[in-house]
Every structure is written in C-alpha cells, then in structure tokens.
Scaffold this active site. Structure first.
Site, PDB file in Angstrom:
ATOM      1  N   ASN A 190      33.342 -49.682  36.718  1.00 58.74           N
ATOM      2  CA  ASN A 190      33.361 -50.989  36.085  1.00 58.74           C
ATOM      3  C   ASN A 190      34.146 -50.941  34.776  1.00 58.74           C
ATOM      4  OD1 ASN A 190      31.040 -49.461  35.111  1.00 58.74           O
ATOM      5  ND2 ASN A 190      30.255 -51.323  34.157  1.00 58.74           N
ATOM      6  N   VAL A 191      34.826 -52.054  34.485  1.00 58.37           N
ATOM      7  CA  VAL A 191      35.634 -52.201  33.274  1.00 58.37           C
ATOM      8  C   VAL A 191      35.285 -53.548  32.669  1.00 58.37           C
ATOM      9  CG1 VAL A 191      37.970 -52.311  32.319  1.00 58.37           C
ATOM     10  CG2 VAL A 191      37.502 -50.814  34.277  1.00 58.37           C
ATOM     11  N   GLU A 192      34.582 -53.527  31.543  1.00 55.22           N
ATOM     12  CA  GLU A 192      34.161 -54.761  30.884  1.00 55.22           C
ATOM     13  C   GLU A 192      35.238 -55.293  29.950  1.00 55.22           C
ATOM     14  OE1 GLU A 192      29.364 -53.931  30.921  1.00 55.22           O
ATOM     15  OE2 GLU A 192      30.395 -53.839  29.007  1.00 55.22           O
ATOM     16  N   GLU A 225      33.556 -51.975  42.377  1.00 55.00           N
ATOM     17  CA  GLU A 225      34.043 -52.254  43.717  1.00 55.00           C
ATOM     18  C   GLU A 225      35.466 -52.815  43.687  1.00 55.00           C
ATOM     19  OE1 GLU A 225      29.570 -53.258  43.640  1.00 55.00           O
ATOM     20  OE2 GLU A 225      31.264 -53.278  42.274  1.00 55.00           O
ATOM     21  N   CYS A 230      27.422 -57.012  44.113  1.00 53.70           N
ATOM     22  CA  CYS A 230      27.170 -58.442  43.941  1.00 53.70           C
ATOM     23  C   CYS A 230      27.835 -59.208  45.088  1.00 53.70           C
ATOM     24  CB  CYS A 230      27.711 -58.915  42.595  1.00 53.70           C
ATOM     25  SG  CYS A 230      29.525 -58.931  42.475  1.00 53.70           S
ATOM     26  N   CYS A 270      31.663 -58.941  45.259  1.00 49.90           N
ATOM     27  CA  CYS A 270      32.113 -57.629  45.723  1.00 49.90           C
ATOM     28  C   CYS A 270      31.785 -57.401  47.188  1.00 49.90           C
ATOM     29  CB  CYS A 270      31.517 -56.538  44.847  1.00 49.90           C
ATOM     30  SG  CYS A 270      32.222 -56.589  43.182  1.00 49.90           S
TER      31      CYS A 270
END
Length: 137
Positions: free
Chosen positions: A42-44, A55, A86, A89
C-alpha cells in the site's frame, strides 16, 4: 504453487509500504499463469482518496511485466495475517484472475467466485437490462 512462499513475500512487502497516515501496512503477492511472482504494497497519500492499495500495486506489477492471468493471491497485514481485499480491489483481482483465481483468506483458500459472487466484468459491457416498470410521459 507454494502458499508459504507467497505469504512470506506478502509479509515482506508490508515492510516496504508507505503508510505515514494510517500506519496500517499491507503487502500482497500473487502467482501469474506464466510462473512469475508479482507483488505490491500500500502507498498512502495526504489526499486520502488517492492512496493505492497493495492489490493495485500487484496488478500494476502484473501488467507491467507483460500481463497474463493471476492464479493465486495473498494479502496480509504487518503481522502476516491474511486480510480481505476491499471491493475495489476484488474487482481488480477478478479482472486479472477471473472466477478461478485462488485467494488466501482468513477462512482459508477460496476462489474469486466465492470472494466476489455475481461479479461484473467485460462480458457485462454493452448488455441492456429492461427495467421492471416503464415510464410513460
């Protein structure tokens, strides 16, 4: 296919995630039909809505590496425990793995058809559905 190897890679990917806001590390790993292993984290972003799920990174890695179909998929948290993708994804995974994609879930390995029943895909594009009632002007 070795689930332990996919889980270990997904767990490693959590350490590469960029999550300064939620501090919720997510890693993903998958096996493509041609034998390639693909991965993501994940990349916020400060604009929360434009964050990328692990994903998304995995599907991008699959496509950038030549495309193909996913056969197996794993997504874990920082402790290495399986987590469910989610809805967005799940749709991406369906597009690139289809109903037979094997997904390691908190309840064990399931097919994508079980994870996302009645999925929408390219076969639905262009279909028309008549409504149960018609409106007369």
């Amino acid at each position: 296919m070795n689930w332990d190897d996919l889980v270990a890679l997904a767990h490693h990917m959590t350490q590469l995630s960029y999550c300064p806001y939620s501090h919720y590390r997510v890693g993903a790993a998958g096996l493509a039909a041609d034998g390639r292993v693909v991965r993501g984290c994940n990349v916020e972003n400060a604009a929360y809505g434009v964050a990328l799920c692990a994903e998304c990174g995995l599907v991008s890695d699959l496509v950038a590496g030549g495309g193909g179909r996913l056969l197996a998929f794993v997504c874990v948290d920082a402790d290495g425990a399986p987590i469910m993708p989610c809805g967005r994804c799940r749709q991406l995974l369906w597009e690139h793995g289809g109903p037979d994609l094997l997904v390691w879930t908190p309840k064990g390995v399931m097919t994508m058809a079980d994870v996302l029943p009645q999925a929408f895909d390219a076969t639905d594009l262009g279909k028309t559905v008549s409504s149960p009632g018609t409106r007369e002007d």
